[in-house]
Design a protein around this motif. Structure first.
Motif, short mmCIF file in Angstrom:
data_model
loop_
_atom_site.label_atom_id
_atom_site.label_comp_id
_atom_site.label_asym_id
_atom_site.label_seq_id
_atom_site.Cartn_x
_atom_site.Cartn_y
_atom_site.Cartn_z
N PRO A 35 0.85 -1.20 0.00
CA PRO A 35 0.00 0.00 0.00
C PRO A 35 0.88 1.25 0.00
O PRO A 35 2.09 1.17 0.26
N ASP A 36 0.29 2.40 -0.26
CA ASP A 36 1.08 3.63 -0.23
C ASP A 36 1.39 4.03 1.22
O ASP A 36 1.07 3.30 2.16
N ALA A 37 2.02 5.17 1.39
CA ALA A 37 2.49 5.59 2.72
C ALA A 37 1.36 5.73 3.74
O ALA A 37 1.60 5.66 4.95
N LYS A 38 0.13 5.92 3.26
CA LYS A 38 -1.00 6.07 4.17
C LYS A 38 -1.91 4.84 4.16
O LYS A 38 -3.02 4.89 4.67
N GLY A 39 -1.42 3.76 3.58
CA GLY A 39 -2.15 2.49 3.62
C GLY A 39 -3.15 2.28 2.52
O GLY A 39 -3.86 1.26 2.52
N PHE A 40 -3.25 3.17 1.55
CA PHE A 40 -4.26 3.03 0.50
C PHE A 40 -3.84 1.98 -0.52
O PHE A 40 -2.68 1.90 -0.92
N ILE A 41 -4.82 1.19 -0.94
CA ILE A 41 -4.60 0.12 -1.90
C ILE A 41 -4.70 0.70 -3.30
O ILE A 41 -5.73 1.28 -3.67
N GLN A 42 -3.63 0.52 -4.08
CA GLN A 42 -3.57 1.15 -5.40
C GLN A 42 -3.63 0.15 -6.55
O GLN A 42 -3.76 0.56 -7.71
N ARG A 43 -3.54 -1.14 -6.27
CA ARG A 43 -3.57 -2.14 -7.34
C ARG A 43 -4.95 -2.79 -7.40
O ARG A 43 -5.42 -3.36 -6.41
N TRP A 44 -5.57 -2.73 -8.59
CA TRP A 44 -6.92 -3.25 -8.75
C TRP A 44 -7.11 -3.86 -10.14
O TRP A 44 -6.50 -3.41 -11.11
N LEU A 45 -7.97 -4.84 -10.21
CA LEU A 45 -8.51 -5.32 -11.47
C LEU A 45 -9.80 -4.56 -11.71
O LEU A 45 -10.74 -4.65 -10.91
N LEU A 46 -9.86 -3.79 -12.79
CA LEU A 46 -11.03 -2.97 -13.10
C LEU A 46 -11.69 -3.48 -14.36
O LEU A 46 -11.02 -3.71 -15.37
N LEU A 47 -13.00 -3.65 -14.30
CA LEU A 47 -13.76 -4.08 -15.46
C LEU A 47 -14.29 -2.87 -16.21
O LEU A 47 -14.68 -1.87 -15.60
N ASP A 48 -14.29 -2.94 -17.54
CA ASP A 48 -14.92 -1.88 -18.32
C ASP A 48 -16.30 -1.57 -17.73
O ASP A 48 -16.99 -2.48 -17.25
N PRO A 49 -16.73 -0.30 -17.77
CA PRO A 49 -18.00 0.06 -17.14
C PRO A 49 -19.21 -0.66 -17.72
O PRO A 49 -19.33 -0.81 -18.93
N ILE A 50 -20.09 -1.10 -16.82
CA ILE A 50 -21.34 -1.75 -17.20
C ILE A 50 -22.41 -0.68 -17.38
O ILE A 50 -22.56 0.21 -16.54
N ASN A 51 -23.14 -0.73 -18.45
CA ASN A 51 -24.22 0.23 -18.70
C ASN A 51 -25.30 0.10 -17.64
O ASN A 51 -25.91 -0.94 -17.48
N LYS A 52 -25.56 1.19 -16.89
CA LYS A 52 -26.58 1.20 -15.84
C LYS A 52 -27.20 2.60 -15.81
O LYS A 52 -26.85 3.43 -14.97
N PRO A 53 -28.14 2.88 -16.74
CA PRO A 53 -28.67 4.24 -16.86
C PRO A 53 -29.36 4.74 -15.59
O PRO A 53 -30.16 4.02 -14.99
#
Length: 253
Positions: A68-86
């Motif tokens: 994590p970064d110096a303040k503990g935040f998680i910066q590595r993620w698997l992100l999926l293309d956005p799902i359409n949700k109007p």
């Protein structure tokens, strides 16, 4: 004398008015030119924003585990293309609406799969790709992720997954999340947090009840929904004293 004086006054007044007219015309001309220049600047600025890329906000994740970064935040993620949700607005994001939206299965095995970088899934008529990324910021800028990849940016639902590796069992920790807009988060298959309503992202906006991080792998899943506006989130774990937990590593497998 009165006639001469009146004639002289009329002549002077005419000269003054003519001068004022010329000055006004000159000022209007300058204003018009300034407005035109400002308009051109805006157009140039907009035109220069067409090179859409995620490189300013993300780098590809590597096989090496990441802290994590110096303040503990998680910066590595698997992100999926956005799902359409109007959604016409974010005021509809009540607890009941969100629980229904987040419990819906948009793609096969969404609550159990550990995706791989580049893997694709079908969500209705959409074919969506997973991206393993490291955020350059403490927060994950979902709007920039979608915009940079030329995907839908409004009326969307983002799905994300990451793996937290612990050197030992950690009890009584809390997951702390901020998101724009509403979101839900799971740890090892169990609901940890629900952030409802139309909200801006604030660090540690919501904090879970006490949780246990198992020794070894722990899987975080998250869903962030938004109508209009920006989208982002930040996640970290806090220990019993409220201090950020940093002696963990993050991976995508």
């Amino acid at each position: 004398m009165n006639i001469k004086r009146k004639t002289l006054l009329l002549a002077v007044s005419s000269v003054i008015l003519a001068g004022l007219g010329l000055q006004g015309s000159y000022a209007q001309s300058k204003t018009t030119k300034r407005s035109t220049a400002q308009s051109s600047t805006v157009q140039i600025s907009t035109a220069s924003d067409t090179a859409r890329s995620i490189s300013g906000y993300f780098t590809p994740a590597t096989a090496a585990k990441k802290s994590p970064d110096a303040k503990g935040f998680i910066q590595r993620w698997l992100l999926l293309d956005p799902i359409n949700k109007p959604n016409r607005g974010n005021t509809v994001f009540t607890d009941s609406y969100l629980r229904k939206a987040f419990s819906t299965e948009y793609f096969p095995n969404q609550f159990t799969m550990l995706p791989k970088d580049g893997e694709t899934v079908k969500a209705g008529e959409q074919e969506l790709k997973w991206h393993a990324l490291d955020s350059k910021n403490y927060n994950v800028k979902l709007f920039r992720f979608a915009y940079g990849l030329r995907k839908q940016i409004y009326g969307v639902l983002f799905w994300t997954v990451t793996v937290v590796n612990c050197p030992r069992e950690m009890k009584n920790v809390r997951m702390a999340v901020g998101s724009n807009s509403a979101s839900m988060w799971w740890l090892n298959g169990k609901e940890a947090l629900l952030l409802s309503g139309d909200r801006r992202m604030v660090v540690d906006d919501c904090v879970s009840t006490r949780l246990t991080l198992n020794k070894g792998k722990n899987i975080i899943r998250g869903a962030v929904i938004n109508g209009p506006g920006m989208s982002d989130f930040c996640v970290r774990f806090l220990d019993e004293k409220g201090a950020p937990i940093k002696d963990i590593t993050i991976s995508c497998e």
